[in-house]
Design a protein around this motif. Structure first.
Motif, PDB file in Angstrom:
ATOM      1  N   GLY A   5       0.795  -1.223   0.000  1.00  0.00           N
ATOM      2  CA  GLY A   5       0.000   0.000   0.000  1.00  0.00           C
ATOM      3  C   GLY A   5       0.824   1.268   0.000  1.00  0.00           C
ATOM      4  O   GLY A   5       0.270   2.366   0.114  1.00  0.00           O
ATOM      5  N   ARG A   6       2.144   1.141  -0.152  1.00  0.00           N
ATOM      6  CA  ARG A   6       3.033   2.304  -0.088  1.00  0.00           C
ATOM      7  C   ARG A   6       4.010   2.287  -1.269  1.00  0.00           C
ATOM      8  O   ARG A   6       5.012   1.576  -1.236  1.00  0.00           O
ATOM      9  CB  ARG A   6       3.778   2.305   1.235  1.00  0.00           C
ATOM     10  CG  ARG A   6       2.827   2.657   2.366  1.00  0.00           C
ATOM     11  CD  ARG A   6       3.270   2.168   3.705  1.00  0.00           C
ATOM     12  NE  ARG A   6       2.287   2.593   4.702  1.00  0.00           N
ATOM     13  CZ  ARG A   6       1.148   1.959   4.931  1.00  0.00           C
ATOM     14  NH1 ARG A   6       0.842   0.880   4.253  1.00  0.00           N
ATOM     15  NH2 ARG A   6       0.308   2.399   5.855  1.00  0.00           N
ATOM     16  N   PRO A   7       3.730   3.072  -2.305  1.00  0.00           N
ATOM     17  CA  PRO A   7       4.562   3.080  -3.518  1.00  0.00           C
ATOM     18  C   PRO A   7       6.037   3.421  -3.274  1.00  0.00           C
ATOM     19  O   PRO A   7       6.894   3.007  -4.056  1.00  0.00           O
ATOM     20  CB  PRO A   7       3.904   4.138  -4.402  1.00  0.00           C
ATOM     21  CG  PRO A   7       2.523   4.295  -3.881  1.00  0.00           C
ATOM     22  CD  PRO A   7       2.573   3.954  -2.416  1.00  0.00           C
ATOM     23  N   ASP A   8       6.328   4.145  -2.196  1.00  0.00           N
ATOM     24  CA  ASP A   8       7.733   4.489  -1.925  1.00  0.00           C
ATOM     25  C   ASP A   8       8.603   3.253  -1.702  1.00  0.00           C
ATOM     26  O   ASP A   8       9.817   3.317  -1.828  1.00  0.00           O
ATOM     27  CB  ASP A   8       7.842   5.389  -0.691  1.00  0.00           C
ATOM     28  CG  ASP A   8       7.304   6.786  -0.946  1.00  0.00           C
ATOM     29  OD1 ASP A   8       7.104   7.146  -2.125  1.00  0.00           O
ATOM     30  OD2 ASP A   8       7.085   7.510   0.034  1.00  0.00           O
ATOM     31  N   TYR A   9       7.958   2.130  -1.379  1.00  0.00           N
ATOM     32  CA  TYR A   9       8.701   0.904  -1.092  1.00  0.00           C
ATOM     33  C   TYR A   9       8.723  -0.055  -2.279  1.00  0.00           C
ATOM     34  O   TYR A   9       9.044  -1.233  -2.123  1.00  0.00           O
ATOM     35  CB  TYR A   9       8.124   0.216   0.147  1.00  0.00           C
ATOM     36  CG  TYR A   9       8.246   1.068   1.384  1.00  0.00           C
ATOM     37  CD1 TYR A   9       9.472   1.212   2.027  1.00  0.00           C
ATOM     38  CD2 TYR A   9       7.164   1.768   1.894  1.00  0.00           C
ATOM     39  CE1 TYR A   9       9.605   2.014   3.147  1.00  0.00           C
ATOM     40  CE2 TYR A   9       7.288   2.570   3.021  1.00  0.00           C
ATOM     41  CZ  TYR A   9       8.507   2.688   3.640  1.00  0.00           C
ATOM     42  OH  TYR A   9       8.634   3.482   4.752  1.00  0.00           O
ATOM     43  N   SER A  10       8.416   0.425  -3.475  1.00  0.00           N
ATOM     44  CA  SER A  10       8.361  -0.450  -4.649  1.00  0.00           C
ATOM     45  C   SER A  10       9.692  -1.147  -4.966  1.00  0.00           C
ATOM     46  O   SER A  10       9.670  -2.305  -5.388  1.00  0.00           O
ATOM     47  CB  SER A  10       7.829   0.301  -5.871  1.00  0.00           C
ATOM     48  OG  SER A  10       8.654   1.386  -6.187  1.00  0.00           O
TER      49      SER A  10
END
Length: 107
Positions: A89-94
């Motif tokens: 749910g957190r794109p920064d951790y892609s």
């Protein structure tokens, strides 16, 4: 499974109680208090792997920052799948998710 020595248990207990500060050679060093040093032992020249290592460190902190005892005991908050679901749910951790998927441990 490898057993933990009595000395290591004692050191972990002392650290958890605030009776022992971390040593400089440990993976996470918070001495002096104004610093936060993270050692990543499996170095890489691949940008995504470096980003994933940093995202794992940051994500671990952010994920656990607001966990309660109830989250852990009743809602399986420490399960790997809970953490990876949170990451999704957190794109920064892609970059981290991409590496976990490549290693087949993203679920």
């Amino acid at each position: 499974m490898r057993s933990i020595s009595p000395r290591a248990r004692s050191q972990a207990r002392d650290f958890a109680k605030g009776e022992r500060r971390t040593a400089r050679h440990e993976a996470i060093n918070v001495c002096p208090e104004q610093t936060f040093e993270l050692r990543i032992f499996a170095s890489s020249l691949h940008p995504q792997q470096v980003q994933a290592a940093l995202a794992f460190a940051a994500g671990s902190v952010e994920y656990t920052r607001h966990l309660t005892a109830a989250d852990i005991a009743r809602r399986r908050g420490w399960d790997w799948t809970a953490f990876t679901t949170w990451l999704r749910g957190r794109p920064d951790y892609s970059p981290l998710l991409a590496e976990l998927e490549a290693l087949a441990c993203a679920s």
